[in-house]
Design a protein around this motif. Structure first.
Motif, short mmCIF file in Angstrom:
data_model
loop_
_atom_site.label_atom_id
_atom_site.label_comp_id
_atom_site.label_asym_id
_atom_site.label_seq_id
_atom_site.Cartn_x
_atom_site.Cartn_y
_atom_site.Cartn_z
N THR A 97 129.33 85.98 67.88
CA THR A 97 128.72 87.05 69.02
C THR A 97 127.31 86.77 69.25
N GLU A 98 126.45 86.34 68.17
CA GLU A 98 125.07 86.16 68.39
C GLU A 98 124.95 84.72 69.32
N ILE A 99 125.80 83.69 68.97
CA ILE A 99 125.66 82.45 69.90
C ILE A 99 125.94 82.88 71.44
N ALA A 100 127.09 83.68 71.63
CA ALA A 100 127.60 83.92 72.92
C ALA A 100 126.45 84.87 73.71
N ASP A 101 125.93 85.54 72.94
CA ASP A 101 124.79 86.48 73.51
C ASP A 101 123.33 85.65 74.00
N ARG A 102 123.23 84.63 73.17
CA ARG A 102 122.23 83.62 73.36
C ARG A 102 122.66 82.79 74.84
#
Length: 166
Positions: free
Chosen positions: A33-38
């Motif tokens: 989720t974090e990398i998709a947001d970035r």
């Protein structure tokens, strides 16, 4: 599918198994989720050809996905607890005392997966040249293995006992 061949089994302590399982859960959930947001935030900055943040985030995403696959493979082939073995024969999960040829000093290693690198003694992978050479040897036998720059080194097996976790 369960692998039963010892070559494909990774013996792990409960602590190592739990640590790897926790890492997999984090990377599969919050990590993704974090990398998709970035990636999305970088994408909104405009031209992707000149967007270093976007390319860095995509590279990080690839590394995360590769680690997820690696962790799944390790955990799918993992057996928790003590590997079947007996004192006197070198096998994964054993504390091995060796003496290098031409040296009076003895060295003690744990023959185990690199995932056990949290052990309080030096760990040698069974897949490394030295680890592969000593695996299956009995106390008193000598094993030779290739050196990185050519030639060979020999070691004598002094002791092989199940690792006690100390």
């Amino acid at each position: 599918m369960t692998e039963t061949r010892d070559d494909n089994v990774t013996w792990l302590t409960q602590e190592a198994y739990d640590r790897l399982k926790g890492e997999l859960e984090h990377l599969s959930g919050p990590g993704r989720t974090e990398i998709a947001d970035r990636i999305e935030a970088a994408r909104e900055e405009g031209d992707l050809r000149e967007n270093g943040g976007y390319h860095a985030a995509k590279e990080e995403q690839g590394k995360i996905e590769a680690r997820i696959l690696q962790l799944r493979q390790i955990l799918n082939n993992a057996r928790v607890g003590e590997a079947p073995r007996s004192s006197g024969t070198v096998s994964p999960g054993m504390t091995v005392t060796i003496r290098f040829e031409g040296d009076d000093e003895e060295a003690v290693y744990l023959l185990a997966s690199r995932e056990e690198s949290g052990a309080p003694i030096d760990v040698i992978s069974p897949k490394s040249p030295l680890g592969a050479a000593i695996n299956g040897k009995r106390v008193g036998e000598t094993a030779s293995y290739p050196l990185p720059r050519g030639g060979e080194a020999s070691v004598e097996i002094i002791e092989a006992v199940p690792y006690g976790g100390d």
